[in-house]
Write a protein that holds these residues in place. Structure first.
Motif, PDB file in Angstrom:
ATOM      1  N   ILE A 109       0.862  -1.193   0.000  1.00 38.69           N
ATOM      2  CA  ILE A 109       0.000   0.000   0.000  1.00 38.69           C
ATOM      3  C   ILE A 109       0.896   1.239   0.000  1.00 38.69           C
ATOM      4  O   ILE A 109       1.955   1.244   0.633  1.00 38.69           O
ATOM      5  N   ASP A 110       0.486   2.271  -0.695  1.00 40.05           N
ATOM      6  CA  ASP A 110       1.213   3.545  -0.686  1.00 40.05           C
ATOM      7  C   ASP A 110       1.099   4.133   0.720  1.00 40.05           C
ATOM      8  O   ASP A 110       0.022   4.577   1.145  1.00 40.05           O
ATOM      9  N   GLU A 111       2.220   4.120   1.470  1.00 41.33           N
ATOM     10  CA  GLU A 111       2.176   4.534   2.883  1.00 41.33           C
ATOM     11  C   GLU A 111       1.785   6.002   3.041  1.00 41.33           C
ATOM     12  O   GLU A 111       1.098   6.375   3.994  1.00 41.33           O
ATOM     13  N   ASP A 112       2.212   6.843   2.096  1.00 45.57           N
ATOM     14  CA  ASP A 112       1.859   8.262   2.179  1.00 45.57           C
ATOM     15  C   ASP A 112       0.360   8.457   1.979  1.00 45.57           C
ATOM     16  O   ASP A 112      -0.267   9.266   2.670  1.00 45.57           O
ATOM     17  N   LEU A 113      -0.193   7.723   1.029  1.00 44.41           N
ATOM     18  CA  LEU A 113      -1.638   7.823   0.785  1.00 44.41           C
ATOM     19  C   LEU A 113      -2.408   7.314   2.007  1.00 44.41           C
ATOM     20  O   LEU A 113      -3.387   7.937   2.439  1.00 44.41           O
TER      21      LEU A 113
END
Lengths: 358, 358
Positions: A109-113
């Protein structure tokens, strides 16, 4: 495109009545909204959205119901006396979520998102964060496998959720030592298994030992290694520390222990204070020897829920160890006060652990 | 009140189109109806009913999504050449379901009621049982924890389902030997864990090793014990047998191996034929020694899906064992023919294993 622009928002038409924030039970009340995002092989992660908190509808053959391919995280949001909203090291949780995803053959998963989604959801649900001392908003990100397929194989479809639950103070009247039973029959995890991942099966496996411990009057179990049943792993669903022989010892990350965020924070705090702390293999026999020679000063669990959970009694087979006269030790109390102080903004944050939600 | 009187029935208004029974993939197609029953602490198991196959709707905090408290079973219904419907030892599956329930702190199910529900559901869905050689109707009973609660504790609410899926022949052109990789890093289960229970977490834990094996060109992994990585446990999600040194050897039920119904049936058949068969601890080294001395004659996995799955190649670290020239052995073939013969009613059933659905 910036992450914050990509999250769609659908607000609820009927807000729930808030519970009595002075009488919250852990994990039973949920807020008005949740974050959801879907994964498919062709689109990857897509359609990130904040929607009303509502039931999940899945095919009865969805993989989650049969083969437990799922991961989760747990963290908290705190309201400070200056009415700010604090998160505590949320980046560590998102990193661990992805390590768990890797172990369970699930997509990264995109951690920033995910972090941006978390912030937007909490900002929207700010009124749900209780303000009484010791209370907080528990945050549960989780990913489930949704493909309807009975073959034993990684799912090709997933859904990521973040749900929020206001929770009361873990200790209503100051921190309170617990009685722990050393588990000799059941095993939580073993190297090569899933013990380092935050995944459902580890918790399902722990229920039986917990049930037996409660019947015997103990509130949690201390897990020993699954190989020789000699070495200390975790306590309940917390990491564990021992102040003994002039230093603080915690089991090393050996491939079957969960890498706790609170565990890491405690180690950093102890080093900052120049208190000797060591991560190593630790036998229950060694702990008992230290106890007999009067060198076992304090024992405490660490985790997001309780922060610090002092152990007042440790029972290993027929041997009963009463630790620090069954009272909370000075170091346990200092660690608790400092960590919660950082979380609630009453103590300085020299480590840059706090992330503010605007 | 007799069980059969207690099951309510709601028929679907729109029957699905049947798939092409000659081209069925395992576990992707489901019939028109399913059996459902609920559990609550005050009512126990209640409201047994056959309803249209439809999505499950659960709170996002339902325990199944977070802590994997769930058990399942797998068995099959067969159409005989006389147009009868056979079940194979379904009582064994219901007994194991309850043993799994016990390990996972889940309530016991009335095995007679579950079997009666299964029969009624299959009778209703009889048109869904494929009749081509080797095909069958796969039956998946499962129980999920449904209470919305984030505390780590046994659920107070459960739902029991039986869903049905028509499946093609496991082997399209006779049984076919597979290549197996002995797993040296990942562990499926360990004594004191949940290996003997048919529960989701065991299968989630197995995905990574399976993925790695497939990348190396092997179709399944052979699991070694989690303690010393020396002793043979299972292959993929099957039990395993070795014909070596003049006898048939299978790992003993040691607390981490699933007690397979096919495994038990094979042992009974071998004894009936007066072929020496022994359940004991079996090291991979011993198997390799037998191979080197020319005494490893046949290796096969056993399970509901394939019945008998011959192993043509076994790879252990840098050692490659080609078994019976990579061909299906005589005993493997005879066991397969006999067991499937009993299941499809072309062979006598001296053990009383068949239960007919009227």
């Amino acid at each position: 495109m910036e992450p914050q622009q990509r999250i769609q928002m659908t607000l609820t038409k009927t807000k729930k009545q808030k519970p009595n924030f002075a009488q919250l039970e852990f994990g039973r009340t949920f807020t008005d909204h949740m974050f959801v995002m879907d994964y498919s092989e062709d689109k990857g992660w897509h359609d990130p959205r904040i929607v009303p908190y509502e039931p999940i509808t899945l095919d009865p053959a969805a993989i989650i119901f049969h083969y437990g391919q799922t991961v989760f995280e747990g963290l908290k949001a705190y309201i400070t006396k200056d009415h700010e909203v604090h998160l505590f090291r949320p980046d560590k949780n998102m990193q661990r979520l992805n390590r768990s995803n890797e172990r369970l053959c699930m997509p990264q998963i995109d951690e920033d998102l995910a972090l941006e989604a978390l912030k937007q959801l909490i900002a929207l649900e700010r009124d749900w964060i209780p303000t009484e001392k010791g209370t907080s908003l528990y945050i549960r990100p989780f990913v489930i496998s949704t493909e309807p397929y009975l073959g034993v194989a990684p799912s090709t479809q997933y859904r990521f959720f973040i749900i929020l639950s206001p929770v009361g103070a873990y200790y209503k009247e100051g921190i309170n030592p617990v009685k722990i039973l050393v588990e000799n029959e059941y095993v939580r995890a073993v190297a090569g298994g899933t013990g380092t991942a935050k995944t459902a099966g580890n918790y399902a496996a722990s229920l039986k030992a917990q049930e037996v411990a409660e019947e015997k009057g103990y509130s949690q179990v201390l897990w020993l290694d699954g190989l020789e049943k000699k070495y200390i792993e975790e306590v309940g669903s917390m990491n564990i520390f021992f102040k003994m022989n002039g230093e603080v010892v915690t089991p090393a990350l050996n491939g079957s222990i969960l890498e706790g965020v609170t565990r890491d924070s405690i180690i950093q705090l102890l080093k900052y204070w120049e208190i000797p702390v060591v991560e190593r293999k630790l036998g229950i026999e060694e702990v008992y020897e230290a106890y007999k020679s009067g060198q076992l000063e304090e024992v405490f669990g660490t985790g997001t829920a309780a922060v610090i959970s002092p152990v007042g009694e440790l029972r290993w087979q027929d041997k009963k160890m009463i630790i620090n006269d069954g009272q909370t030790g000075k170091l346990s109390q200092k660690l608790y006060d400092t960590l919660t102080g950082i979380q609630y903004g009453t103590e300085p944050d020299p480590f840059g652990w706090i992330v503010k939600v605007k």
